[in-house]
Design a protein around this motif. Sequence first.
Motif, PDB file in Angstrom:
ATOM      1  N   VAL A 262       0.845  -1.184   0.000  1.00  0.00           N
ATOM      2  CA  VAL A 262       0.000   0.000   0.000  1.00  0.00           C
ATOM      3  C   VAL A 262       0.884   1.238   0.000  1.00  0.00           C
ATOM      4  N   MET A 263       0.446   2.272  -0.695  1.00  0.00           N
ATOM      5  CA  MET A 263       1.195   3.530  -0.720  1.00  0.00           C
ATOM      6  C   MET A 263       1.223   4.145   0.681  1.00  0.00           C
ATOM      7  N   ALA A 264       2.399   4.538   1.094  1.00  0.00           N
ATOM      8  CA  ALA A 264       2.586   5.314   2.323  1.00  0.00           C
ATOM      9  C   ALA A 264       3.599   6.385   1.956  1.00  0.00           C
ATOM     10  N   VAL A 265       3.204   7.241   1.050  1.00  0.00           N
ATOM     11  CA  VAL A 265       4.100   8.256   0.506  1.00  0.00           C
ATOM     12  C   VAL A 265       3.578   9.630   0.889  1.00  0.00           C
ATOM     13  N   SER A 266       4.465  10.599   0.863  1.00  0.00           N
ATOM     14  CA  SER A 266       4.018  11.976   1.017  1.00  0.00           C
ATOM     15  C   SER A 266       3.388  12.378  -0.307  1.00  0.00           C
ATOM     16  N   PRO A 267       2.118  12.741  -0.290  1.00  0.00           N
ATOM     17  CA  PRO A 267       1.474  13.074  -1.550  1.00  0.00           C
ATOM     18  C   PRO A 267       1.940  14.430  -2.073  1.00  0.00           C
ATOM     19  N   VAL A 268       1.770  14.609  -3.344  1.00  0.00           N
ATOM     20  CA  VAL A 268       1.952  15.921  -3.959  1.00  0.00           C
ATOM     21  C   VAL A 268       0.634  16.653  -3.729  1.00  0.00           C
ATOM     22  N   ARG A 269       0.713  17.900  -3.308  1.00  0.00           N
ATOM     23  CA  ARG A 269      -0.510  18.697  -3.079  1.00  0.00           C
ATOM     24  C   ARG A 269      -0.626  19.738  -4.181  1.00  0.00           C
ATOM     25  N   VAL A 270      -1.753  19.768  -4.854  1.00  0.00           N
ATOM     26  CA  VAL A 270      -1.989  20.719  -5.942  1.00  0.00           C
ATOM     27  C   VAL A 270      -3.270  21.485  -5.632  1.00  0.00           C
ATOM     28  N   ALA A 271      -3.183  22.810  -5.688  1.00  0.00           N
ATOM     29  CA  ALA A 271      -4.328  23.660  -5.370  1.00  0.00           C
ATOM     30  C   ALA A 271      -5.469  23.442  -6.345  1.00  0.00           C
ATOM     31  N   LEU A 272      -6.677  23.422  -5.824  1.00  0.00           N
ATOM     32  CA  LEU A 272      -7.860  23.264  -6.654  1.00  0.00           C
ATOM     33  C   LEU A 272      -7.994  24.418  -7.636  1.00  0.00           C
ATOM     34  N   ASP A 273      -7.613  25.623  -7.213  1.00  0.00           N
ATOM     35  CA  ASP A 273      -7.784  26.790  -8.075  1.00  0.00           C
ATOM     36  C   ASP A 273      -6.565  27.087  -8.947  1.00  0.00           C
ATOM     37  N   ALA A 274      -5.529  26.248  -8.866  1.00  0.00           N
ATOM     38  CA  ALA A 274      -4.342  26.422  -9.718  1.00  0.00           C
ATOM     39  C   ALA A 274      -3.784  25.052 -10.087  1.00  0.00           C
ATOM     40  N   PRO A 275      -4.597  24.215 -10.744  1.00  0.00           N
ATOM     41  CA  PRO A 275      -4.136  22.856 -11.045  1.00  0.00           C
ATOM     42  C   PRO A 275      -3.024  22.845 -12.084  1.00  0.00           C
ATOM     43  N   ALA A 276      -2.139  21.869 -11.926  1.00  0.00           N
ATOM     44  CA  ALA A 276      -1.012  21.702 -12.844  1.00  0.00           C
ATOM     45  C   ALA A 276      -0.637  20.230 -12.882  1.00  0.00           C
ATOM     46  N   PRO A 277      -0.005  19.772 -13.953  1.00  0.00           N
ATOM     47  CA  PRO A 277       0.397  18.369 -14.045  1.00  0.00           C
ATOM     48  C   PRO A 277       1.343  17.983 -12.899  1.00  0.00           C
ATOM     49  N   ALA A 278       1.187  16.756 -12.420  1.00  0.00           N
ATOM     50  CA  ALA A 278       2.032  16.247 -11.346  1.00  0.00           C
ATOM     51  C   ALA A 278       2.080  14.728 -11.452  1.00  0.00           C
TER      52      ALA A 278
END
Length: 195
Positions: A149-165
């Motif tokens: 199972v993933m136990a990683v620090s997620p990448v956080r992307v703002a809802l109002d400024a989405p960008a590829p990740a």
Amino acid sequence: MALSTRAKAQAIAAGRGGPGGGGRHTLAVPLAPHLAARIAERPWEAFLTDPTQLANGLGDLLDAVRPDGVAVTLPSLAGADGHREAALEATRRLRVSAGDDAVLVAVLRADLDDVKAFLDAGVDGIVLEGPADPGAERTIANMCRFHRVMAVSPVRVALDAPAPATGLVLTDGECPADVDTTTVADWVAAVRGGV
């Protein structure tokens, strides 16, 4: 051959699919429990504490927005009486109904009992929020490795400024209670890079 969503989660868990890994997989998971309740047309308190309503609402969110997965619980929801048990049962049901097409993520405080319970229920990822004892973090990381199972620090992307990740990508907080499906679907598409 294209990987299933759950196979991408397992690749990220093994260090092969996110930032720094050999592959470049993206799993876009908006933190949108209020939207799920609204799509299912359920009162908020009943949505949080009834496993059928919670599972159906999260399933409806998957159908309406087409993210790569959903958060089955968040620390902000933990205070609702009965939510933990409802979320665990909803996770078991969603694991069956979503199959390999969606990942289930539990966003939790570093509580070993909660982590174990959600791992046993069938989540694909554990995200820890808040302070954690280093020993507890190591134990949780080992439990997640055992369960693949993933136990990683997620990448956080703002809802109002989405960008590829890449990797496990979450909104930078819970989506506002009045967010609409188009905004969240646009966020998912942008995080995936328009794919």
